[in-house]
Design a protein around this motif. Structure first.
Motif, PDB file in Angstrom:
ATOM      1  N   PRO A 174       0.828  -1.209   0.000  1.00 53.73           N
ATOM      2  CA  PRO A 174       0.000   0.000   0.000  1.00 53.73           C
ATOM      3  C   PRO A 174       0.864   1.262   0.000  1.00 53.73           C
ATOM      4  O   PRO A 174       1.794   1.381   0.795  1.00 53.73           O
ATOM      5  CB  PRO A 174      -0.801  -0.121   1.305  1.00 53.73           C
ATOM      6  N   LYS A 176      -0.483   4.393   0.257  1.00 49.25           N
ATOM      7  CA  LYS A 176      -1.320   5.465   0.783  1.00 49.25           C
ATOM      8  C   LYS A 176      -0.500   6.446   1.609  1.00 49.25           C
ATOM      9  O   LYS A 176       0.265   6.060   2.494  1.00 49.25           O
ATOM     10  CB  LYS A 176      -2.436   4.887   1.646  1.00 49.25           C
ATOM     11  N   GLU A 193      -5.311  -5.306  -9.882  1.00 49.36           N
ATOM     12  CA  GLU A 193      -6.388  -4.466  -9.339  1.00 49.36           C
ATOM     13  C   GLU A 193      -5.939  -3.036  -9.075  1.00 49.36           C
ATOM     14  O   GLU A 193      -6.753  -2.110  -9.037  1.00 49.36           O
ATOM     15  CB  GLU A 193      -6.921  -5.080  -8.038  1.00 49.36           C
ATOM     16  N   GLY A 194      -4.648  -2.854  -8.847  1.00 48.73           N
ATOM     17  CA  GLY A 194      -4.116  -1.509  -8.611  1.00 48.73           C
ATOM     18  C   GLY A 194      -4.440  -0.935  -7.251  1.00 48.73           C
ATOM     19  O   GLY A 194      -4.377   0.285  -7.050  1.00 48.73           O
ATOM     20  N   ASN A 195      -4.772  -1.799  -6.289  1.00 47.20           N
ATOM     21  CA  ASN A 195      -5.134  -1.304  -4.959  1.00 47.20           C
ATOM     22  C   ASN A 195      -3.984  -0.600  -4.258  1.00 47.20           C
ATOM     23  O   ASN A 195      -4.207   0.203  -3.342  1.00 47.20           O
ATOM     24  CB  ASN A 195      -5.618  -2.469  -4.079  1.00 47.20           C
ATOM     25  N   GLU A 196      -2.767  -0.890  -4.670  1.00 49.40           N
ATOM     26  CA  GLU A 196      -1.604  -0.262  -4.038  1.00 49.40           C
ATOM     27  C   GLU A 196      -1.622   1.258  -4.171  1.00 49.40           C
ATOM     28  O   GLU A 196      -1.070   1.973  -3.335  1.00 49.40           O
ATOM     29  CB  GLU A 196      -0.299  -0.791  -4.655  1.00 49.40           C
ATOM     30  N   LEU A 197      -2.255   1.772  -5.229  1.00 50.88           N
ATOM     31  CA  LEU A 197      -2.196   3.207  -5.530  1.00 50.88           C
ATOM     32  C   LEU A 197      -3.210   4.046  -4.762  1.00 50.88           C
ATOM     33  O   LEU A 197      -3.143   5.277  -4.806  1.00 50.88           O
ATOM     34  CB  LEU A 197      -2.406   3.419  -7.030  1.00 50.88           C
ATOM     35  N   LYS A 198      -4.108   3.416  -4.035  1.00 55.95           N
ATOM     36  CA  LYS A 198      -5.146   4.170  -3.334  1.00 55.95           C
ATOM     37  C   LYS A 198      -4.515   5.104  -2.303  1.00 55.95           C
ATOM     38  O   LYS A 198      -3.769   4.685  -1.430  1.00 55.95           O
ATOM     39  CB  LYS A 198      -6.111   3.212  -2.634  1.00 55.95           C
ATOM     40  N   GLY A 199      -4.792   6.401  -2.453  1.00 54.48           N
ATOM     41  CA  GLY A 199      -4.286   7.390  -1.505  1.00 54.48           C
ATOM     42  C   GLY A 199      -2.863   7.851  -1.756  1.00 54.48           C
ATOM     43  O   GLY A 199      -2.302   8.615  -0.967  1.00 54.48           O
ATOM     44  N   THR A 200      -2.275   7.428  -2.891  1.00 54.09           N
ATOM     45  CA  THR A 200      -0.924   7.863  -3.237  1.00 54.09           C
ATOM     46  C   THR A 200      -0.947   9.309  -3.728  1.00 54.09           C
ATOM     47  O   THR A 200      -1.869   9.715  -4.441  1.00 54.09           O
ATOM     48  CB  THR A 200      -0.334   6.966  -4.340  1.00 54.09           C
ATOM     49  N   LEU A 214      -4.097   1.211 -14.783  1.00 48.88           N
ATOM     50  CA  LEU A 214      -5.470   0.863 -14.368  1.00 48.88           C
ATOM     51  C   LEU A 214      -6.407   0.716 -15.553  1.00 48.88           C
ATOM     52  O   LEU A 214      -7.628   0.556 -15.389  1.00 48.88           O
ATOM     53  CB  LEU A 214      -6.002   1.936 -13.405  1.00 48.88           C
TER      54      LEU A 214
END
Length: 220
Positions: A174, A176, A193-200, A214
């Motif tokens: 993550p 974030k 899924e690209g969840n790592e980029l959430k809040g970057t 994405l």
């Protein structure tokens, strides 16, 4: 914005200069003592074993360790200035209140390590392996982390400034709260899924590049 307070490296005024580092390490192992309050100046070592040692209040000045094992070591308040650690093994180590300045660390292994209150300044960290490591209250400035591995990492309160992350892997890490806006961020690897980029935090140019990961198509 929350201020990140890093406890900086702060060495004692007087340190004992080590003339023969290898013999000093041998003596330390025999006596089961820590390596503390030392200056290690211009020492070289190749394919040696420094594993499971504790270094506290130590200044490594322009040393070259090639392929050396520093497995499961403890580094507390340690300063590395102008050192080279190509292909060295720092895995499973604990680092706190350390500083790496102008160090060459290509291909070093920090996997499954705990790194806190530590600064990397003007360092070459290409191909360095941080897989499954925990970085907390750290600062990375003007350093090259191209093709480094941050898979399955925990990155908490990490300051990033003017550094390169080209073809760097962040799979299942993550991001974030991390601010890459002053850095070069290109061709990174993340999950589908690209969840790592959430809040970057990124700049507008980086956002356009990341959107392609994405599956977003941006029209001119």
């Amino acid at each position: 914005m929350t201020t990140i307070k890093i406890k900086r490296m702060n060495l004692p005024t007087e340190l004992e200069t080590v003339v023969d580092f290898k013999n000093y390490v041998r003596y330390s192992r025999e006596e089961e003592t820590d390596l503390a309050d030392l200056k290690v100046d211009g020492q070289e070592m190749e394919a040696g074993d420094l594993g499971q040692l504790t270094f506290e209040n130590v200044f490594f000045n322009h040393c070259t360790f090639t392929g050396v094992s520093l497995y499961n070591c403890t580094f507390k308040n340690v300063y590395f200035e102008g050192c080279a650690f190509p292909s060295c093994n720092f895995s499973h180590s604990w680092l706190d209140q350390c500083k790496f300045s102008n160090c060459q660390m290509k291909g070093a292994d920090f996997s499954e390590s705990s790194i806190s209150n530590t600064e990397f300044a003007e360092c070459s960290l290409k191909y360095v392996n941080f897989t499954s490591s925990k970085l907390s209250k750290c600062e990375i400035r003007e350093s090259d982390l191209s093709e480094a591995f941050f898979a399955s990492c925990s990155l908490k309160q990490v300051i990033l400034e003017k550094s390169q992350f080209i073809n760097t892997e962040f799979f299942k890490t993550p991001l974030k709260g991390l601010d890459f806006s002053t850095c070069i961020l290109e061709g990174i690897s993340i999950s589908t899924e690209g969840n790592e980029l959430k809040g970057t935090i990124v700049n507008v140019y980086q956002a356009a590049d990341l959107a392609k990961l994405l599956g977003v198509v941006i029209k001119d």
